[in-house]
Design an enzyme around this catalytic site. Structure first.
Site, short mmCIF file in Angstrom:
data_model
loop_
_atom_site.label_atom_id
_atom_site.label_comp_id
_atom_site.label_asym_id
_atom_site.label_seq_id
_atom_site.Cartn_x
_atom_site.Cartn_y
_atom_site.Cartn_z
N VAL A 5 -106.25 -31.93 36.82
CA VAL A 5 -105.92 -31.60 35.44
C VAL A 5 -104.65 -30.76 35.39
O VAL A 5 -104.18 -30.38 34.33
CB VAL A 5 -107.11 -30.88 34.76
N ASP A 6 -104.08 -30.48 36.56
CA ASP A 6 -102.81 -29.74 36.59
C ASP A 6 -101.65 -30.71 36.35
O ASP A 6 -101.84 -31.93 36.30
CB ASP A 6 -102.66 -28.99 37.93
N HIS A 45 -108.88 -37.31 34.34
CA HIS A 45 -109.81 -36.28 33.85
C HIS A 45 -109.18 -35.30 32.87
O HIS A 45 -109.69 -34.20 32.70
CB HIS A 45 -110.40 -35.52 35.06
N SER A 102 -112.75 -35.72 47.61
CA SER A 102 -114.01 -35.86 48.34
C SER A 102 -114.67 -37.20 48.04
O SER A 102 -115.71 -37.52 48.62
CB SER A 102 -114.95 -34.72 47.95
N1 LIG Z 1 -105.94 -28.87 40.69
C1 LIG Z 1 -106.85 -29.38 39.83
O1 LIG Z 1 -106.49 -29.96 38.82
C2 LIG Z 1 -108.33 -29.26 40.16
C3 LIG Z 1 -108.82 -28.28 41.00
C4 LIG Z 1 -110.22 -28.23 41.26
C5 LIG Z 1 -111.06 -29.18 40.67
N2 LIG Z 1 -110.54 -30.15 39.85
C6 LIG Z 1 -111.44 -31.17 39.26
O2 LIG Z 1 -112.60 -31.27 40.05
C7 LIG Z 1 -112.91 -32.61 40.49
C8 LIG Z 1 -112.97 -32.49 42.00
O3 LIG Z 1 -113.06 -33.69 42.71
P1 LIG Z 1 -112.01 -33.93 43.86
O4 LIG Z 1 -112.52 -35.05 44.70
O5 LIG Z 1 -110.65 -34.04 43.25
O6 LIG Z 1 -111.99 -32.58 44.69
P2 LIG Z 1 -113.08 -31.91 45.59
O7 LIG Z 1 -112.98 -30.46 45.40
O8 LIG Z 1 -114.40 -32.57 45.42
O9 LIG Z 1 -112.59 -32.28 47.08
C9 LIG Z 1 -111.39 -31.76 47.58
C10 LIG Z 1 -110.95 -32.56 48.78
O10 LIG Z 1 -109.69 -32.05 49.17
C11 LIG Z 1 -109.65 -31.91 50.57
N3 LIG Z 1 -108.64 -30.88 50.88
C12 LIG Z 1 -108.77 -29.53 50.96
N4 LIG Z 1 -107.59 -28.94 51.24
C13 LIG Z 1 -106.69 -29.97 51.34
C14 LIG Z 1 -105.28 -30.01 51.59
N5 LIG Z 1 -104.57 -28.91 51.81
N6 LIG Z 1 -104.68 -31.23 51.60
C15 LIG Z 1 -105.39 -32.38 51.37
N7 LIG Z 1 -106.71 -32.38 51.13
C16 LIG Z 1 -107.35 -31.19 51.10
C17 LIG Z 1 -111.06 -31.56 50.97
O11 LIG Z 1 -111.30 -31.92 52.33
C18 LIG Z 1 -111.88 -32.43 50.00
O12 LIG Z 1 -112.13 -33.73 50.53
C19 LIG Z 1 -111.82 -33.47 39.97
O13 LIG Z 1 -112.39 -34.31 39.05
C20 LIG Z 1 -110.84 -32.54 39.24
O14 LIG Z 1 -110.68 -32.91 37.90
C21 LIG Z 1 -109.20 -30.20 39.58
#
Ligand SMILES: NC(=O)c1ccc[n+]([C@@H]2O[C@H](COP(=O)([O-])OP(=O)(O)OC[C@H]3O[C@@H](n4cnc5c(N)ncnc54)[C@H](O)[C@@H]3O)[C@@H](O)[C@H]2O)c1
Length: 226
Positions: free
Chosen positions: A88-89, A104, A171
């Protein structure tokens, strides 16, 4: 030009200082996701939900795109690139990528609780009493767990056209986003970049796993493509 479709998740932005939630035992910045990212959470405590996204928005405004966001933006010189992000960023946009589908929603936008199409750009705090043009309360422009994903059909159509699918930092546990992988044409190569890749390798013939962080993983991908 070949068409690359890139599916990104929270791990893509981890090196920009935005936390993922699976890495924190299913908590998102200390909160149960159902409390802050579901219609039930919204009906039971709107102030908590607004405060949560206000904090996330503030944090995003000081975060910067990381090396991997920039390297992906540079791929547009040689490829047709579409990014389908669960994030969402807006770090892909700020790095210069031009074709991005936000599955999302977007943290820097809000919308009317009654008319989904009334969407506004919003960089300040959102509070109870902030109203849309139809007089309804505004809410974050985020797709919460259990809500429909309006951009899904478009994302499926784009995925079907990919010559190459790259998956970064997810994930693969949030549906329907995780199901997009099933829409590629047969034999389309898949690259999966994640330090802790959650994918069943035996299900895919053309899968290359790069078990690294996004920054170094994307560099490795680029050297493999050259
Ligand atoms: N930045 C954002 O916008 C943000 C942040 C947190 C959650 N979310 C929301 O939460 C939901 C989470 O599901 P998801 O599958 O995106 O995330 P998730 O948190 O379920 O999984 C994160 C994945 O990123 C991997 N990871 C960790 N550090 C990493 C790195 N430095 N480089 C590459 N991979 C790395 C982990 O191993 C893991 O598989 C999404 O729907 C999202 O909308 C968004």
């Amino acid at each position: 030009m070949k068409k690359i479709v890139i599916l990104t998740g929270a791990g893509m932005s981890a090196e920009s200082g935005l936390k993922t939630f699976r890495d924190a035992n299913g908590l998102w910045e200390g909160h149960d996701v159902m409390e802050v990212a579901s219609p039930q959470g919204w009906s039971s405590n709107k102030e908590l939900v607004l405060d949560f996204y206000n904090q996330r928005r503030k944090q995003l405004l000081i975060a910067q795109p990381n090396k991997a966001h920039h390297s992906i933006a540079a791929l547009e010189k040689n490829y047709m690139v579409t990014i389908i992000t669960q994030n969402v960023d807006d770090l892909h946009e700020r790095a210069g990528s031009t074709d991005i589908i936000h599955l999302h929603g977007e943290l820097r936008k809000v919308r009317s609780i009654n008319r989904e199409e009334l969407i506004y750009e919003w960089d300040k705090d959102l509070n109870l009493g902030d109203l849309a043009d139809d007089g309804s309360q505004l809410r974050p422009h985020i797709v919460w767990f259990g809500e429909a994903v309006p951009m899904l059909d478009e994302a499926i159509q784009i995925t079907k056209k990919a010559d190459l699918l790259v998956i970064i930092g997810t994930s693969m546990q949030v549906y329907p986003a995780a199901s997009l992988i099933h829409y590629i044409k047969p034999a389309t190569p898949i690259f999966f970049i994640d330090p802790n890749p959650n994918i069943l390798t035996s299900n895919y013939d053309n899968l290359t796993i790069i078990s690294e962080k996004a920054s170094t993983g994307v560099q490795k991908l680029i050297s493999m493509l050259n």
